[in-house]
Design an enzyme around this catalytic site. Structure first.
Site, PDB file in Angstrom:
ATOM      1  N   HIS A  90      21.434 -26.365 -27.858  1.00 56.72           N
ATOM      2  CA  HIS A  90      20.738 -27.752 -27.864  1.00 56.72           C
ATOM      3  C   HIS A  90      19.993 -27.736 -26.193  1.00 56.72           C
ATOM      4  CE1 HIS A  90      21.941 -29.917 -31.333  1.00 56.72           C
ATOM      5  NE2 HIS A  90      23.320 -29.327 -31.095  1.00 56.72           N
TER       6      HIS A  90
ATOM      7  N   ASP B 224      28.714 -28.122 -28.950  1.00 55.81           N
ATOM      8  CA  ASP B 224      28.410 -28.023 -30.242  1.00 55.81           C
ATOM      9  C   ASP B 224      27.486 -27.500 -30.774  1.00 55.81           C
ATOM     10  OD1 ASP B 224      26.596 -29.945 -29.340  1.00 55.81           O
ATOM     11  OD2 ASP B 224      26.626 -30.748 -31.281  1.00 55.81           O
ATOM     12  N   GLU B 225      27.378 -26.648 -32.025  1.00 52.97           N
ATOM     13  CA  GLU B 225      26.274 -26.105 -32.569  1.00 52.97           C
ATOM     14  C   GLU B 225      25.455 -24.914 -32.027  1.00 52.97           C
ATOM     15  OE1 GLU B 225      25.175 -29.739 -35.854  1.00 52.97           O
ATOM     16  OE2 GLU B 225      24.232 -29.639 -33.742  1.00 52.97           O
ATOM     17  N   ALA B 226      26.365 -24.338 -31.350  1.00 51.70           N
ATOM     18  CA  ALA B 226      26.015 -23.101 -30.306  1.00 51.70           C
ATOM     19  C   ALA B 226      25.759 -21.806 -31.237  1.00 51.70           C
ATOM     20  CB  ALA B 226      26.686 -22.900 -29.162  1.00 51.70           C
TER      21      ALA B 226
END
Length: 527
Positions: free
Chosen positions: A269, A332-334
């Site tokens: 992100h 998150d969401e790496a």
């Protein structure tokens, strides 16, 4: 406890009937009956109704003890009441009677309070300024909804007789506002702070960076805000906060007893940062700015030492602006970062946060690395999240990592209510009001000790949210239910009771100018 609340509702109904008995024009008499003490949101820990109501009149004073903190709460209360009552309501440290605000020992917990209402006076006692402030929010809800209006209303201003003894179940009662996908102004953030204060929230988590925008000035990396903050989802002009503006948000939140928890999401992100500085990319090439809504494609370069210089500078400057204990590092969401690199990155970054005096908060993927001592993991999974991922979180919790619960299919406020909802997303499903309320944080995750749960937090992501009207529509009526999950004892949790109390909030929101979703699950009063 549930039976106790139902009995109180029945007594309240009987009082309303009795008030109207034998009166030719019954409506005014019913309107004058005070709100029962148990009709507020969040549900109080203990309610003892009885005695004559207290009436706020033209001669009412707000009496505080000699402390500066109590006077601040007193002035806040006076500012709330003066426009609608038209009364002077002087705040004074002298005399007896009236509305009394007392800081005193012996009241439960750091945020607890006691409210005593009788014919002669109304007293709010607390062991801390935060407790006094929360007591004022209860008083506010016990007054007619018209008290929220900014012009003089007819009253009367009655508070039912009796006592409330109250304290929160959890110490973390948060709301996250994403100002990265769509930028929200200082005034829009302050408006949300006031919404949160009414329901006794105590954390404002600000998501300050994402792929679509960087929203906070960093002197040592000026292009982050100047360039990385220059757009938003859909290609609008974006924006960012100067340090002075961020301090104003922090100050305003503190005046409502909310701690600001800033978040800089990493290592994923991070596209706005990568677009701003070429050296943060592994190939040394800055990509163009991004205005879409996909996730998982960006990553800081874990192998470059400049990455950690960057993180150190950003954390140092934001920590210096933030008096609260916590700093959120995302995580998150790496998906573009290998697991080994993710672990290495978190091993380097968490000590930087500690170096600048802050406690790490991260999304629950942090538990796939080694959470620092004292770190908090924010769980945002679904009912359908894999057993393996839930087990990973549970192991961390049993090892001492505290949990903040934000299950996406329960309390992500950006989820649509139904398929016809004009705003929001639906990747976690549709989340009607009952679904957002009807679960127990203390027993939600398998194999997690109840003592590991620090509280709840309601995120509001802004892929489809562009202004305060959009925020209000998605937050209300779900936000008060999250407040009740965080504040009220588990024994008070009852959907049938709650939906009635929630319905009574509708006229208050109308008076405040909150445009909310009129869920068919809630028996709203007729317009």
């Amino acid at each position: 406890m549930r039976q106790h609340h139902r009995t109180l509702r029945l007594l309240g109904s009987l009082l309303l009937v009795a008030a109207g008995a034998g009166v030719t024009a019954a409506a005014p008499a019913r309107a004058a009956a005070p709100t029962p003490l148990d009709r507020v949101v969040p549900a109080p820990a203990a309610v003892h109704p009885g005695g004559s109501p207290y009436r706020i009149t033209r001669g009412t004073h707000i009496r505080v003890d000699g402390s500066r903190e109590a006077r601040r709460v007193g002035e806040y209360l006076a500012d709330l009441l003066r426009p609608s009552t038209g009364y002077r309501l002087p705040v004074t440290a002298h005399g007896d009677g009236g509305i009394r605000l007392r800081l005193t020992k012996g009241v439960s917990g750091p945020e607890g309070y006691r409210l005593d209402s009788s014919h002669r006076h109304l007293t709010i006692s607390a062991g801390s300024p935060a407790g006094l402030f929360h007591g004022v929010q209860t008083l506010r809800q016990l007054l007619p909804p018209a008290v929220e209006k900014d012009s003089v209303q007819p009253g009367p201003w009655l508070v039912a007789g009796g006592t409330i003894e109250d304290a929160p179940r959890y110490g973390w009662r948060g709301a996250m506002l994403d100002v990265a996908r769509h930028f929200l102004t200082v005034e829009e953030v302050k408006r949300y702070v006031d919404r949160l204060a009414l329901y006794k929230f105590n954390k404002l988590h600000l998501h300050l960076s994402d792929d679509q925008g960087w929203r906070i000035a960093v002197d040592s990396w000026p292009r982050l805000a100047a360039y990385g903050g220059s757009t938003e989802v859909g290609g609008g002009p974006g924006g960012s906060y100067t340090k002075a503006q961020y301090r104003e948000i922090v100050r305003y939140a503190a005046s409502r007893h909310l701690e600001v928890v800033p978040e800089i999401d990493m290592p994923g992100h991070t596209h706005a940062a990568l677009a701003s500085y070429a050296e943060l990319n592994c190939d040394g090439v800055a990509p163009p700015l991004y205005t879409g809504t996909e996730v998982g494609f960006s990553s800081l370069c874990v192998d470059k030492e400049v990455t950690y210089d960057f993180v150190d500078d950003v954390v140092r400057e934001i920590a210096a602006l933030t008096p609260g204990r916590h700093l959120h590092i995302g995580g998150d969401e790496a998906h573009s970062t290998s697991h080994a690199d993710y672990v290495r990155f978190m091993d380097r970054v968490q000590p930087i946060v500690a170096k600048y005096g802050k406690t790490v908060v991260g999304w629950h993927q942090l538990t796939g690395a080694a959470p620092a001592e004292g770190a908090l993991a924010q769980y945002w999974g679904l009912d359908g999240t894999s057993a393996e991922e839930k087990a990973q979180v549970a192991r961390a919790a049993r090892g001492g990592t505290g949990l903040i619960l934000s299950p996406a299919d329960r309390i992500y406020l950006d989820m649509k209510y139904t398929e016809d909802t004009p705003l929001g997303l639906s990747w976690a499903g549709y989340v009607e009001v009952r679904r957002s309320y009807d679960w127990d944080p203390g027993a939600y995750l398998p194999d997690v000790p109840a003592s590991a749960v620090r509280g709840v937090e309601a995120p509001l992501w802004t892929e489809t949210v562009e202004n305060s009207a959009h925020v209000d529509y998605l937050a209300f009526p779900r936000l008060p239910g999250v407040a009740e999950l965080g504040w009220s004892p588990a024994a008070t949790h009852d959907w049938e009771d709650y939906r009635v109390r929630l319905a009574a909030q509708g006229p208050r929101w109308d008076a405040l100018g909150i445009g909310y979703y009129r869920s068919p699950q809630v028996p709203w009063p007729a317009a």
